[in-house]
Structure formats: C-alpha cells, structure tokens
Design an enzyme around this catalytic site. Structure first.
Site, mmCIF file in Angstrom:
data_model
loop_
_atom_site.group_PDB
_atom_site.id
_atom_site.type_symbol
_atom_site.label_atom_id
_atom_site.label_comp_id
_atom_site.label_asym_id
_atom_site.label_seq_id
_atom_site.Cartn_x
_atom_site.Cartn_y
_atom_site.Cartn_z
ATOM 1 N N LYS A 1 0.848 -1.193 0.000
ATOM 2 C CA LYS A 1 0.000 0.000 0.000
ATOM 3 C C LYS A 1 0.883 1.242 0.000
ATOM 4 O O LYS A 1 1.739 1.405 0.872
ATOM 5 C CB LYS A 1 -0.840 -0.007 1.274
HETATM 6 C C1 E4P Z 1 -8.263 0.545 3.870
HETATM 7 O O1 E4P Z 1 -7.508 0.220 3.005
HETATM 8 C C2 E4P Z 1 -8.278 1.893 4.475
HETATM 9 O O2 E4P Z 1 -7.051 2.181 5.076
HETATM 10 C C3 E4P Z 1 -9.410 1.977 5.474
HETATM 11 O O3 E4P Z 1 -10.579 1.473 4.843
HETATM 12 C C4 E4P Z 1 -9.631 3.352 6.043
HETATM 13 O O4 E4P Z 1 -10.794 3.312 6.816
HETATM 14 P P1 E4P Z 1 -11.181 4.458 7.874
HETATM 15 O O5 E4P Z 1 -11.495 5.699 7.120
HETATM 16 O O6 E4P Z 1 -12.383 3.902 8.580
HETATM 17 O O7 E4P Z 1 -9.999 4.629 8.790
#
Ligand code: E4P
Length: 220
Positions: A89
C-alpha cells in the site's frame, strides 16, 4: 465483487474467513496500532502481515510509512518479500506515484491508498497501481459524497479500459457496499461489523421465528 476485511486483528480475519466469503485483507498503520492496543503489547508488523497472509487465500495490503521515493521503494521490497499474497500500500502523493510506476516495473503489486478525487485515481491507474482505494467514509465525513467519488472513478476507468481494480475503502455501513456493487466496483473492504451487517434483515428474523414456532406446534 470481492470482499476484503479491513483489520489487523487475527481473530477478526479468522471469523470472516470462516464465513466463507473472504477474498483478502487490508491493513494500515492505524489498524496495526489498534491491534497492538488490543493485544496490550506492540505487535510486530512484519510477523502480523505474514500471519494474516497464512490465513487468507487472497491479497493482503501492507502499508509503507516512508514518504520519499527511495524510502517507499526500500520498504516495498521488504514487504513484498514477506509473502506472495502481499500487495504494497502506497500513499497517493507524488513520491508514491513515482514508486508505484517503478514497483510495477519490478513486478511488485501496489494498492494506491488515500484517494479522494477522480483525478488522483486517474493518475494512479496510469502509474500502474493494481488497486486504487477511494475512502468513501472519510469523504462523507466532510459533507461530500463518497459514493459519487467511487462512481466517477469506475466510469473513468471503464472509459479508458484501465485494469486497476477499484477497491472501495473506508466503508462505514452496508449501503456503501450496495452502492459499490451497483456500480461494479471490484472490491469492498469492510470492518467485520459491516460484513456481519450485510446478512441482517428483520423479515428474515421474523420469518424464521414464525417457521420455528409453526414447526413446534405441527410436530408436537
Ligand atoms: C483501507 O484500506 C483503508 O485504510 C481503510 O478502509 C480506512 O478506513 P477508515 O477511514 O475507517 O480509517
């Protein structure tokens, strides 16, 4: 549509996997922190990623924390070497986009994260990201429209035949999932609570209670 769970908690990964509908996992530094808090000790990031990869037959996103090109490349190589299921990521910043392109050439798959506009998503696809992660819930949080963002990205990718998969992230409730499925997003990543909510309908509960009641009196 693929279902990913958005967690770094092993018990949650197992629970979702045992439902039989789990296709992958997304993690981020905040989820790692949460897992450490729950464990009452600092969870080793690399060990945790390998453990998750061993549990799931699918892609597991592990996030870099570097913000320079060289730093992202170095972290990405280490993460990708941990397990074949790892997708790295990378944040949607200039250095991140450069790294996504270079990692693509090296054969390392990336999930471009922190996407909040269709133009950002277009750039990420051109750079060769495997996944783009628009954050629906966080867009809604600032009184904007996360679902519309997702729709725009899906449309733009279709217009030009990009192969980057659209991964709806920051999902807060089942309506986000329904909307993502309606428009044909490839993946939805959800907390365990949302995955469970997908099953719920009051008429199912009422109907089942009635069937069981009738069965009791019929078979008595
Ligand atoms: C996933 O890849 C993201 O980091 C995550 O869905 C972020 O979610 P949040 O906005 O609830 O922290």
């Amino acid at each position: 549509m693929k279902f990913f769970i958005d967690t770094a908690e092993l018990s949650e990964v197992l629970e979702a996997r045992d439902m039989g509908v789990l296709d992958g996992v997304t993690t981020n530094p905040s989820l790692m922190k949460k897992a450490s808090e729950r464990a009452g000790r600092a969870v080793d990031f690399h060990t945790r990623i390998v453990d998750i990869c061993e549990m799931v037959d699918g892609d597991v996103s592990a996030e870099v924390t570097a913000v320079t090109f060289d730093g992202i490349m170095a972290e990405a190589r280490v993460l990708a070497a941990l397990h074949k299921n790892v997708v790295v990521k990378v944040p949607l910043i200039l250095e991140g986009i450069k790294a996504i392109r270079a990692l693509r050439i090296e054969g390392i798959r990336t999930n471009c994260t922190l996407c909040f506009s269709p133009m950002q998503a277009l750039v990420a696809a051109k750079a060769g990201a495997q996944y783009i992660s628009p954050f629906l819930g966080r867009v809604d949080d600032i009184a904007s429209d996360g679902v519309q963002l997702l729709k725009d990205i899906v449309t733009i990718y279709r217009n030009y035949g990009f192969t980057t998969e659209v991964l709806a992230a920051s999902i807060r409730h089942p309506i986000h999932v329904v909307e993502a499925a309606r428009m044909g997003a490839h993946v939805a990543t959800m907390p365990l609570g949302v995955i469970k909510k997908l099953l719920l309908h009051p008429l199912t509960d009422i109907g089942l209670a009635r069937f069981l009641e009738d069965w009791k009196s019929f078979s008595a």
